[in-house]
Structures are given as structure tokens and as C-alpha cells.
Design a protein around this motif. Sequence first.
Motif, mmCIF file in Angstrom:
data_model
loop_
_atom_site.group_PDB
_atom_site.id
_atom_site.type_symbol
_atom_site.label_atom_id
_atom_site.label_comp_id
_atom_site.label_asym_id
_atom_site.label_seq_id
_atom_site.Cartn_x
_atom_site.Cartn_y
_atom_site.Cartn_z
ATOM 1 N N LEU A 138 0.495 -1.382 -0.244
ATOM 2 C CA LEU A 138 0.051 -0.004 0.179
ATOM 3 C C LEU A 138 0.674 1.178 0.200
ATOM 4 C CD1 LEU A 138 -1.342 1.187 3.402
ATOM 5 C CD2 LEU A 138 -0.024 -1.006 2.961
ATOM 6 N N VAL A 140 0.987 5.053 1.191
ATOM 7 C CA VAL A 140 0.805 5.997 1.752
ATOM 8 C C VAL A 140 0.965 7.385 2.211
ATOM 9 C CG1 VAL A 140 0.748 6.985 4.702
ATOM 10 C CG2 VAL A 140 0.778 4.285 3.827
ATOM 11 N N GLU A 158 -0.992 13.265 -1.070
ATOM 12 C CA GLU A 158 -1.746 12.512 -1.302
ATOM 13 C C GLU A 158 -2.247 12.607 -2.923
ATOM 14 O OE1 GLU A 158 -5.395 12.674 0.203
ATOM 15 O OE2 GLU A 158 -6.409 12.293 -0.835
ATOM 16 N N PRO A 171 -2.832 -0.135 -4.517
ATOM 17 C CA PRO A 171 -3.931 0.726 -3.384
ATOM 18 C C PRO A 171 -3.185 2.291 -2.469
ATOM 19 C CG PRO A 171 -3.261 -1.297 -2.563
ATOM 20 C CD PRO A 171 -3.045 -1.194 -3.691
ATOM 21 N N TYR A 173 -3.570 4.543 0.287
ATOM 22 C CA TYR A 173 -4.505 5.172 2.075
ATOM 23 C C TYR A 173 -4.074 5.990 2.371
ATOM 24 C CZ TYR A 173 -5.983 -0.151 1.862
ATOM 25 O OH TYR A 173 -6.501 -1.637 1.738
ATOM 26 N N ASN A 175 -5.836 7.740 4.510
ATOM 27 C CA ASN A 175 -5.853 8.573 5.455
ATOM 28 C C ASN A 175 -5.453 7.361 6.778
ATOM 29 O OD1 ASN A 175 -7.740 10.493 4.882
ATOM 30 N ND2 ASN A 175 -9.364 9.040 4.730
ATOM 31 N N ALA A 176 -4.406 6.249 6.352
ATOM 32 C CA ALA A 176 -3.943 4.951 7.281
ATOM 33 C C ALA A 176 -3.172 6.160 9.019
ATOM 34 C CB ALA A 176 -2.504 4.615 5.893
ATOM 35 N N LEU A 209 -4.786 -2.517 9.151
ATOM 36 C CA LEU A 209 -4.746 -1.822 7.777
ATOM 37 C C LEU A 209 -3.425 -2.096 7.603
ATOM 38 C CD1 LEU A 209 -6.317 1.364 6.733
ATOM 39 C CD2 LEU A 209 -6.875 -0.713 5.743
#
Length: 252
Positions: A138, A140, A158, A171, A173, A175-176, A209
Motif C-alpha cells: 500500500l 501512504v 496524496e 492501493p 490509503y 488516511n492511514a 490496515l
Amino acid sequence: MNALTSARRLLTPLTALRDGLLDLLYPPKCLACGRMGNEALCGACREQFSVLSPPICSRCGVSVGERGGSDRPLCADCRRSAPFHFSAARAAGHFDGLLREAILRLKYERRRRLASPLGEFMAQTLGKELFAPDRIDLLVPVPLHPSRLRERGFNQSELLAQAVGEFWRVPVYPNALRRVRRTRPQANLHASRRADNVRDAFAAADPSLLQDRVALLVDDVITTLHTCNECARALTDAGARAVYVIAAARGG
Ligand SMILES: [Zn+2]
Ligand SMILES: [Zn+2]
């Protein structure tokens, strides 16, 4: 056909018509040189990005001088100091010239369209070896404090993460991680105060997560790496198996 679908069918031609009119009034052009074209930055301008090429420090990604042919050179700082909470950091280019200008315009002139060519540059330059996309679970982005997010309206890291994620099909994330307290801009502080300024400033929003995942932290510009180090600490505290860092550019 439900109401929503029919509304969409009507909206699509209207949107296309509106976009077509906007294109006539403001033909899309390169934000750097003004050449007509659909991309935010034309190919000729993108070629001017100064790629950060070896030899670079295998840990923090800074340029190092010739290191006698070592496979994994380390800069003086990384040889001397305690290890980071991330495994390695890499930037796609040097924070100067057109790359610097593109990042600053994305951030301060709110030219969101620039995130796409910048993210593509990151994905193409860094998507080998260390950051082979299939090794990453992922992406971040480094979070902004909510008050700064409200001021700017978006988090540039972001947008870059979304662009890289699309390219690599990994993917994102957004808001991780969250900022748990406001920090002062690192650039305004003396080097000796920067580590303290961001210490424990981040926390993982949902540790489930991250459990046993390999996370890739995304920043726009990396310099001292204190901020990324604190983000990596929060991610590993929450159970991430490994954290790497990528950025569009390396300052300093
Ligand atoms: Zn151009
Ligand atoms: Zn280093």
C-alpha cells in the motif's frame, strides 16, 4: 433505467460540451512552456527534470561522490547516525530547475493537474528494483495537519500517491496516518530542532490496515527525512513489516 443512470446519460454529453467549450476558451497547454497539448507538462519539459542517478546513499537516497565501486554506498550521515525507522528512501529527481518549479506550482499555485506528470515521473523513475510495485502492499501519503489541509484544499503528497498508485496499480490509503499535533514548517527551523519538532506527531489511524504489510510512504520533497522517519515510526508501531519512502525530489 433508474433516475441516476438517466441523469448520468444526460450529464455526460453536457459535461463533454462544457469541457469542449472550456477547451476553446482556454485551450489546454503545458503549464511550463505554454505549448498546446492535453498534458499538464509536455514531453519536452518533462525531459528537463533532473533525474537523481547513482551513486546515491543506499539508505537515504542522497547523492554521494564516487564510492570506490561499492554496491551499497552510504552517505556520511547514514554511516554515523542511528538507523531510520524506514528501510530506504529514494527521490526521483533533484529539487531544482523545472522539477522544483512544477512541485512549487502544484503546492502553492494549486495546479493539481501537475500531480499527474509528477507522479508518472516518480513511478517510472523509481518503479524498479527496490520499489518494484509487486513488493509494495500500500501507498501512504505523508499527511498534512487538518488546518493546513483546509488552507490549501488538498494534500499534494496524496495527489502524488494517487498518481503513482494508478500507474503501479497499488492501493493508496490516504488516511492511514494522521497528524496528532500541529508542527512548525521544518524549513523554518534550525537543523538541530527539526527532529524534536516532528517527534510523535503522527499516528496510524487503523493498525489492522498495516499488520504485516509493506508500506510505501509518499512525500513531495525530502530533505532531512525527520518527518518521514516519524511517519515510518508510526507505521511500524502499528505493525507494518517494512516501510520505504519515495518522493518526487530530493532537496539538499
Ligand atoms: Zn512544456
Ligand atoms: Zn544517507
